[in-house]
Design an enzyme around this catalytic site. Structure first.
Site, PDB file in Angstrom:
ATOM      1  N   THR A  36      -8.401   7.291  -2.345  1.00  0.00           N
ATOM      2  CA  THR A  36      -9.646   6.536  -2.120  1.00  0.00           C
ATOM      3  C   THR A  36     -10.603   7.807  -2.278  1.00  0.00           C
ATOM      4  O   THR A  36     -11.841   7.911  -3.141  1.00  0.00           O
ATOM      5  CB  THR A  36     -10.263   5.178  -2.200  1.00  0.00           C
ATOM      6  OG1 THR A  36      -9.654   5.849  -0.769  1.00  0.00           O
ATOM      7  CG2 THR A  36      -9.628   3.980  -2.118  1.00  0.00           C
ATOM      8  N   LYS A  95       1.064  14.306   1.234  1.00  0.00           N
ATOM      9  CA  LYS A  95      -0.179  14.511   1.398  1.00  0.00           C
ATOM     10  C   LYS A  95      -0.345  16.096   0.860  1.00  0.00           C
ATOM     11  O   LYS A  95      -1.507  16.683   0.514  1.00  0.00           O
ATOM     12  CB  LYS A  95      -1.443  13.842   1.883  1.00  0.00           C
ATOM     13  CG  LYS A  95      -1.788  12.623   2.174  1.00  0.00           C
ATOM     14  CD  LYS A  95      -2.561  12.462   3.097  1.00  0.00           C
ATOM     15  CE  LYS A  95      -2.880  10.476   2.905  1.00  0.00           C
ATOM     16  NZ  LYS A  95      -3.894   9.898   2.323  1.00  0.00           N
ATOM     17  N   HIS A 155       1.198  -1.428  -0.006  1.00  0.00           N
ATOM     18  CA  HIS A 155      -0.222  -0.233   0.069  1.00  0.00           C
ATOM     19  C   HIS A 155       1.045   1.532  -0.491  1.00  0.00           C
ATOM     20  O   HIS A 155       0.465   2.213   0.020  1.00  0.00           O
ATOM     21  CB  HIS A 155      -0.973  -0.114   0.943  1.00  0.00           C
ATOM     22  CG  HIS A 155      -1.541  -0.939   1.098  1.00  0.00           C
ATOM     23  ND1 HIS A 155      -3.143  -0.265   0.633  1.00  0.00           N
ATOM     24  CD2 HIS A 155      -2.158  -2.208   2.008  1.00  0.00           C
ATOM     25  CE1 HIS A 155      -4.231  -0.941   0.178  1.00  0.00           C
ATOM     26  NE2 HIS A 155      -3.973  -2.727   1.129  1.00  0.00           N
ATOM     27  N   LYS A 180     -13.925   8.567  -4.522  1.00  0.00           N
ATOM     28  CA  LYS A 180     -15.840   9.555  -3.588  1.00  0.00           C
ATOM     29  C   LYS A 180     -16.277  10.447  -4.229  1.00  0.00           C
ATOM     30  O   LYS A 180     -17.401  10.861  -4.268  1.00  0.00           O
ATOM     31  CB  LYS A 180     -15.153   8.950  -2.307  1.00  0.00           C
ATOM     32  CG  LYS A 180     -15.224   7.540  -1.602  1.00  0.00           C
ATOM     33  CD  LYS A 180     -14.656   7.081  -0.532  1.00  0.00           C
ATOM     34  CE  LYS A 180     -13.604   7.386   0.766  1.00  0.00           C
ATOM     35  NZ  LYS A 180     -13.101   7.641   1.356  1.00  0.00           N
ATOM     36  N   LYS A 201      -8.676  13.883   4.599  1.00  0.00           N
ATOM     37  CA  LYS A 201      -7.760  12.752   4.266  1.00  0.00           C
ATOM     38  C   LYS A 201      -6.844  12.475   5.051  1.00  0.00           C
ATOM     39  O   LYS A 201      -6.926  13.451   6.379  1.00  0.00           O
ATOM     40  CB  LYS A 201      -7.215  12.696   3.372  1.00  0.00           C
ATOM     41  CG  LYS A 201      -6.135  14.106   3.260  1.00  0.00           C
ATOM     42  CD  LYS A 201      -5.434  13.789   1.325  1.00  0.00           C
ATOM     43  CE  LYS A 201      -6.248  13.716   0.282  1.00  0.00           C
ATOM     44  NZ  LYS A 201      -6.107  13.017  -0.370  1.00  0.00           N
ATOM     45  N   ARG A 202      -6.127  11.476   6.119  1.00  0.00           N
ATOM     46  CA  ARG A 202      -5.181  11.906   6.847  1.00  0.00           C
ATOM     47  C   ARG A 202      -4.244  13.341   6.922  1.00  0.00           C
ATOM     48  O   ARG A 202      -4.285  13.494   5.913  1.00  0.00           O
ATOM     49  CB  ARG A 202      -4.778  10.692   7.395  1.00  0.00           C
ATOM     50  CG  ARG A 202      -4.954   9.148   8.146  1.00  0.00           C
ATOM     51  CD  ARG A 202      -6.069   9.609   9.696  1.00  0.00           C
ATOM     52  NE  ARG A 202      -4.335   9.783  10.169  1.00  0.00           N
ATOM     53  CZ  ARG A 202      -4.671   8.850  10.968  1.00  0.00           C
ATOM     54  NH1 ARG A 202      -5.659   7.920  11.218  1.00  0.00           N
ATOM     55  NH2 ARG A 202      -3.503   8.690  12.141  1.00  0.00           N
TER      56      ARG A 202
HETATM   57  C1  PLP Z   1     -12.142   7.492   1.501  1.00  0.00           C
HETATM   58  C2  PLP Z   1     -10.903   7.453   3.602  1.00  0.00           C
HETATM   59  C3  PLP Z   1     -10.441   7.452   3.690  1.00  0.00           C
HETATM   60  C4  PLP Z   1      -9.292   7.854   2.210  1.00  0.00           C
HETATM   61  O1  PLP Z   1      -8.766   9.254   2.040  1.00  0.00           O
HETATM   62  P1  PLP Z   1      -7.192   9.447   1.384  1.00  0.00           P
HETATM   63  O2  PLP Z   1      -7.549  10.602   0.306  1.00  0.00           O
HETATM   64  O3  PLP Z   1      -7.744   8.276  -0.331  1.00  0.00           O
HETATM   65  O4  PLP Z   1      -6.448   8.707   1.170  1.00  0.00           O
HETATM   66  C5  PLP Z   1      -9.590   8.124   4.719  1.00  0.00           C
HETATM   67  N1  PLP Z   1     -11.017   8.215   5.074  1.00  0.00           N
HETATM   68  C6  PLP Z   1     -11.897   8.116   5.701  1.00  0.00           C
HETATM   69  C7  PLP Z   1     -12.904   8.904   6.658  1.00  0.00           C
HETATM   70  C8  PLP Z   1     -12.121   8.222   3.783  1.00  0.00           C
HETATM   71  O5  PLP Z   1     -13.632   7.517   4.269  1.00  0.00           O
END
Ligand code: PLP
Length: 815
Positions: free
Chosen positions: A652, A550, A356, A656, A544-545
């Site tokens: 991901t 990032k 990952h 979304k 995101k985290r």
């Molecule tokens: C989809 C999702 C992530 C992943 O986000 P990235 O921008 O791809 O790192 C992290 N936390 C939650 C709650 C999510 O739904």
């Protein structure tokens, strides 16, 4: 699912009476949630049993997804959606004067994961069940999930997530399937009654692993698969002898030591964990899950383990469960008397591994002392695996000692879990095309040269049931109205929307839906944290985290720059913007926490400056989690995917956002590349250095951040504002952030993540967004093109890819 409203109502009333001794009038929202959930679970119980019976009657290969994290979020709405009875249940409750939304809001998130990796596991389970594949999850039932984040004086403060405070109505405890997992002790050698030599452990600490099953309900199908999560307890409770001698602390010590194993999720995302307890968690659930599979196998087929890989394929979600590899060797050799070569051949056919990340600090390496102390027999097996492997390497590359050292599974005083996985597994996959390419040509090039046939790509995906059908009902209806049903199980059908991209009425409706979703997010945040959002502004979102790669930092620096411009130039009149952030930082990650403080400090300044009122706002959404995410994605105009190229394995949230009609502002990184490819580059905003450029600059050390500061006075100004008192009178709070860009700290190069290098290009992309947003129709058209081309990013497609190339499963339809 045949739904009988009267029966549901009766069963609800009955349950409230039995469980709480209450009638409807006296039940509070929580009682009602618990009762509605319990009744729903009862309804699917026969399908759950039928699924299990079908798999038993019809022994087929099954997939077991081993993952230390499952970021499930709430279950009620999702389950009702998958059963296609959400509206009917709402109606029943309505008829009883019960507000479904209040009931739904009682459910705590099952936040048993950090971020993308854990959420991916949950999307996969949804797709497996929906597509009628026999595939299940194995993990840990953490008593405390991802911490709850509060913002206090702009700083992140962590609170425990006590999600099991009330009982969880979805889980079923299976005490009858409990197993024992052993830690420590010393290796003993003896013979079995039939004279076979055997290794076993003496004086080991024994921990009981008890499984709890959660139903995974497929959409519009009878299939109900299982997520099995293990809880750790002590076999003897506490020591009564010590208790009687008034030594309470020591009496419960043993009990605590066992229970601590499943106490809490480590909040490190893409970072080092390094703690012995974490390895204990990993072995605990890997061993328990394998014992469970082996017991079941032996009960059904007898101990003919040659057939084991015909019925089991185990996907290892990152390195966290890789200790399962030597554990299966141990079970086969020590408990069933199988020879090494046969055991190894079984193991090699059973495990597949997903990588990952390319971040070195996230590739787990356990110090030998920790590993050997905790798992002496497992360490011995890893040594033997490595001894044989190095022998092979010497044959293959006779004089390349450097390579032997680089590839050794045990080296530099550590056990290298990724190396163990790649050597043992029959498949190694990355999670987006670029990521897999970088694994093959950079980080894992020794390995792809040795085992080219193992490497493959599986671009991530997300489930459209949770992230579109349930999270954005208005958009779902808009889609169905135009292309009919079918997209819920085949997202490529969205392509049919393309014929509407120039249809006036369609675009107007799309604009209205987005506007309503923006209003809904504004209402939610007003209620939740008393923040004001203007739904007429652009919602520019980065959730995101929090991690340096990032680059939330780049986003804030641009906001500081925009703020300066707005204040300095009264004629500068871009469209109003709201910058929305949501992010948790690992509790020990100091610089990430400083970035959260910076975002909140800038928000505080900007939101309270009359000069930019109505033009610029910054909002930090507290406690970003799945439930918050479900409200945020549908309301977004711009999806910020701005990682340093090469560093985001896939992402991901980018997917979304796309299926909810946000336009991507992104670097050519991870799955962004594939998003731009599907949607067309002209329907997104690309900026920044490419991964090739960055790889080159990393190799030749040609990056000079100071040159970017010298060339761009506006950039130099915002960087200086971190420490000149503009935002912080003490000049100290953001000093490390400032120095990390300008000088480099703690022996690092300055600006490790190329923030300054990409700043100008990012600003230009933001200007392009401002210009294009003024044309509402044009924007809506691009939005629709994005939605129409998001089909590839369904986790259904990802699962079909895994099934075809790795798992080789057959569908099993439950009648
Ligand atoms: C989809 C999702 C992530 C992943 O986000 P990235 O921008 O791809 O790192 C992290 N936390 C939650 C709650 C999510 O739904």
């Amino acid at each position: 699912m045949n739904f009988d409203a009267e029966k549901f109502k009766a069963s609800l009333v009955e349950r409230l009476k039995r469980q709480y001794g209450k009638d409807i009038a006296h039940a509070n929202s929580h009682d009602l949630y618990d009762a509605v959930a319990a009744c729903t679970r009862e309804m699917i119980t026969s399908n759950w049993m039928a699924t299990r019976a079908e798999y038993e009657k019809n022994p087929v290969k099954q997939l077991y997804y081993f993952s230390a994290e499952f970021l499930m979020g709430r279950a009620l709405s999702n389950n009702l959606i998958n059963l296609k009875i959400k509206d009917a249940v709402k109606e029943v409750l309505n008829g009883m004067n019960i507000d479904y939304n209040l009931v739904e809001d009682q459910e705590p998130d099952a936040g048993l994961g950090n971020g993308g990796l854990g959420r991916l596991a949950s999307c996969f389970l949804d797709s497996l069940a929906t597509l009628d594949y026999p595939g299940h999850g194995y993990g840990i039932r953490y008593e405390y999930g991802m911490f709850e984040q509060h913002i206090e004086d702009g700083y992140q403060v962590e609170y425990p997530d006590n999600w099991l405070r009330h009982r969880d109505p979805w889980e079923i405890k299976r005490s009858d399937l409990a197993v024992t997992v052993k830690f420590g002790g010393n290796i003993a050698y003896g013979t079995t009654p039939d004279g076979q030599p055997r290794f076993y452990l003496e004086n080991a600490e024994e921990v009981i692993a008890t499984p709890y099953d959660m139903p995974i309900i497929g959409y519009d199908t009878n299939t109900v698969n299982t997520l099995r999560l293990w809880e750790a307890t002590s076999p003897n409770g506490f020591d009564l002898q010590l208790f009687n001698s008034m030594d309470y602390n020591r009496a419960v010590e043993k009990q605590n030591s066992a229970e601590n194993i499943s106490r809490v999720l480590y909040p490190n995302d893409n970072g080092p964990s390094g703690k012995a307890l974490r390895l204990k968690q990993q072995y605990f659930f890997s061993s328990a899950s394998l014992q469970d599979l082996v017991h079941h196998f032996v009960a059904n087929f007898g101990p003919d383990f040659k057939k084991f890989p015909d019925y089991h394929v185990i996907q290892l979600n990152d390195t966290h469960p890789v200790v399962a590899i030597p554990e299966l060797m141990r079970i086969l050799i020590d408990e069933y008397g199988i020879g090494w070569d046969e055991a190894w051949s079984i193991v090699q056919k059973t495990f597949a591994y997903t990588n990952h990340t390319i971040l070195a600090e996230a590739l787990e390496k356990w110090p030998i002392e920790i590993f050997q102390g905790l798992l002496p027999r497992i360490y011995q097996i890893v040594e033997e695996i490595n001894r044989r492997f190095i022998e092979d390497l010497r044959q293959k590359y006779p004089d390349d000692y450097e390579k032997h050292n680089r590839m050794s599974i045990i080296g530099g005083g550590k056990v290298r879990m990724a190396w163990l996985a790649i050597h043992a597994a029959f498949s190694v996959n990355g999670v987006a095309a670029l990521h897999t390419e970088l694994l093959k040509t950079q980080e894992l090039k020794d390995w792809s040269a040795l085992y080219p046939e193992k490497f493959n790509n599986k671009t991530n995906g997300v489930t459209q049931r949770r992230w579109l059908l349930n999270a954005n009902p208005a958009l779902a209806e808009f889609i169905t109205k135009r292309i009919g049903h079918g997209w819920e199980k085949d997202l490529t059908k969205l392509k049919g929307l393309e014929k509407f991209i120039d249809d006036e009425e369609t675009l107007n409706e799309l604009i209205t839906i987005k506007q309503d979703n923006k209003q809904a997010l504004a209402d939610y945040l007003k209620h939740k944290q008393n923040d004001f959002l203007d739904p007429d502004s652009i919602y520019d979102v980065q959730v995101k985290r929090l991690h340096e790669y990032k680059r939330q930092f780049l986003n804030v620096l641009h906001i500081m720059y925009l703020y300066n411009r707005l204040v300095e130039d009264p004629n500068f009149d871009p469209p109003a913007r709201t910058f929305i952030f949501g992010a948790k930082a690992a509790s020990g990650y100091r610089r990430a926490k400083a970035i959260i403080k910076l975002i909140n400090t800038v928000a505080d300044r900007v939101n309270n400056d009359r000069r930019v009122r109505g033009k610029l706002r910054v909002v930090f959404v507290e406690n970003y989690c799945v439930t918050a995410a479900e409200k945020i994605y549908p309301a977004a105009d711009v999806s910020e995917q701005i990682s340093t190229a090469g560093y985001e394995a896939s992402g991901t949230s980018n997917m979304k956002f796309m299926i909810n009609g946000a336009l991507t502002l992104g670097t050519m990184d991870g799955a962004n590349i594939e998003i731009f490819e599907e949607a067309g580059k002209e329907n997104g905003f690309i900026f920044g250095l490419s991964s090739d450029q960055i790889i080159k600059m990393e190799a030749d050390h040609s990056y000079k951040p100071s040159e970017y500061l010298a060339r761009n006075p506006q950039l130099a100004k915002v960087v200086e504002q971190l420490v000149d008192g503009t935002y912080d009178p003490t000049h100290q709070i953001f000093k490390e952030l400032h120095d990390s860009l300008v000088y480099g700290v703690e022996g690092q190069r300055p600006d490790v993540f190329y923030v300054l290098a990409d700043f100008n290009s990012y600003c230009k992309a933001q200007e392009e967004i401002a210009a294009q947003y003024k044309d509402k129709k044009g924007w809506a058209r691009k939005t629709l093109i994005n939605i129409a081309n998001s089909g590839k990013f369904s986790s259904d497609r990802t699962i079909e890819d895994y099934v075809r190339d790795i798992w080789k499963l057959n569908k099993l339809v439950v009648k």
